[in-house]
Design a protein around this motif. Structure first.
Motif, PDB file in Angstrom:
ATOM      1  N   SER A 117      37.639  43.374  41.230  1.00  0.00           N
ATOM      2  CA  SER A 117      37.346  42.053  41.770  1.00  0.00           C
ATOM      3  C   SER A 117      35.994  41.523  41.285  1.00  0.00           C
ATOM      4  O   SER A 117      35.826  40.319  41.129  1.00  0.00           O
ATOM      5  CB  SER A 117      37.392  42.075  43.298  1.00  0.00           C
ATOM      6  OG  SER A 117      36.374  42.907  43.801  1.00  0.00           O
ATOM      7  N   ILE A 118      35.049  42.402  41.026  1.00  0.00           N
ATOM      8  CA  ILE A 118      33.749  41.978  40.517  1.00  0.00           C
ATOM      9  C   ILE A 118      33.917  41.391  39.112  1.00  0.00           C
ATOM     10  O   ILE A 118      33.360  40.346  38.792  1.00  0.00           O
ATOM     11  CB  ILE A 118      32.747  43.148  40.507  1.00  0.00           C
ATOM     12  CG1 ILE A 118      32.418  43.554  41.934  1.00  0.00           C
ATOM     13  CG2 ILE A 118      31.480  42.776  39.738  1.00  0.00           C
ATOM     14  CD1 ILE A 118      31.574  44.797  42.049  1.00  0.00           C
TER      15      ILE A 118
ATOM     16  N   GLN B 191      33.318  37.589  37.838  1.00  0.00           N
ATOM     17  CA  GLN B 191      32.456  37.308  36.689  1.00  0.00           C
ATOM     18  C   GLN B 191      33.205  36.484  35.639  1.00  0.00           C
ATOM     19  O   GLN B 191      32.651  35.536  35.086  1.00  0.00           O
ATOM     20  CB  GLN B 191      31.965  38.611  36.083  1.00  0.00           C
ATOM     21  CG  GLN B 191      31.042  38.424  34.898  1.00  0.00           C
ATOM     22  CD  GLN B 191      30.588  39.745  34.309  1.00  0.00           C
ATOM     23  OE1 GLN B 191      31.042  40.815  34.717  1.00  0.00           O
ATOM     24  NE2 GLN B 191      29.697  39.674  33.349  1.00  0.00           N
ATOM     25  N   ASN B 192      34.447  36.825  35.362  1.00  0.00           N
ATOM     26  CA  ASN B 192      35.243  36.063  34.407  1.00  0.00           C
ATOM     27  C   ASN B 192      35.505  34.644  34.902  1.00  0.00           C
ATOM     28  O   ASN B 192      35.497  33.696  34.110  1.00  0.00           O
ATOM     29  CB  ASN B 192      36.569  36.776  34.110  1.00  0.00           C
ATOM     30  CG  ASN B 192      36.376  37.977  33.215  1.00  0.00           C
ATOM     31  OD1 ASN B 192      35.407  38.066  32.472  1.00  0.00           O
ATOM     32  ND2 ASN B 192      37.319  38.909  33.293  1.00  0.00           N
ATOM     33  N   ALA B 193      35.733  34.501  36.188  1.00  0.00           N
ATOM     34  CA  ALA B 193      35.971  33.167  36.743  1.00  0.00           C
ATOM     35  C   ALA B 193      34.721  32.299  36.621  1.00  0.00           C
ATOM     36  O   ALA B 193      34.807  31.134  36.235  1.00  0.00           O
ATOM     37  CB  ALA B 193      36.405  33.271  38.204  1.00  0.00           C
TER      38      ALA B 193
END
Length: 96
Positions: free
Chosen positions: A3-4, A8-10
């Protein structure tokens, strides 16, 4: 842990899209301003700004990264146009 990385990608994707929109908006705005206004303000010429901003947009589309060298240079170019050149052009072309 996944989820981290998804977060970060989002954030990176949203940042890229927002900055791409800024570059495109700066390019379109530069296209719409009269060439005489650039000369009257003492800034670079209209073709020079169109080339710089066009390369910034093109580089962003070919190399889609916010953190790459070309991405950073494009962001700086768009910000210089929006924060320095555009206000000078607006003051010269303001309707009376």
């Amino acid at each position: 842990m996944a989820s981290i990385f998804e977060f970060q990608n989002a954030v990176a994707s949203i940042s890229f899209l927002v900055l791409l929109a800024l570059k495109i908006w700066a390019l379109v705005d530069a296209l719409l301003r009269p060439a005489e206004a650039y000369e009257a303000t003492g800034k670079l010429t209209k073709p020079a700004w169109l080339l710089i901003l066009g390369l910034a947009v093109g580089a962003a589309l070919v190399f889609p990264s916010v953190f790459g060298l070309l991405g950073i240079l494009g962001i700086v170019a768009a910000l210089v146009y929006v924060l320095d050149v555009r206000p000078a052009l607006v003051s010269v072309t303001r309707r009376r």
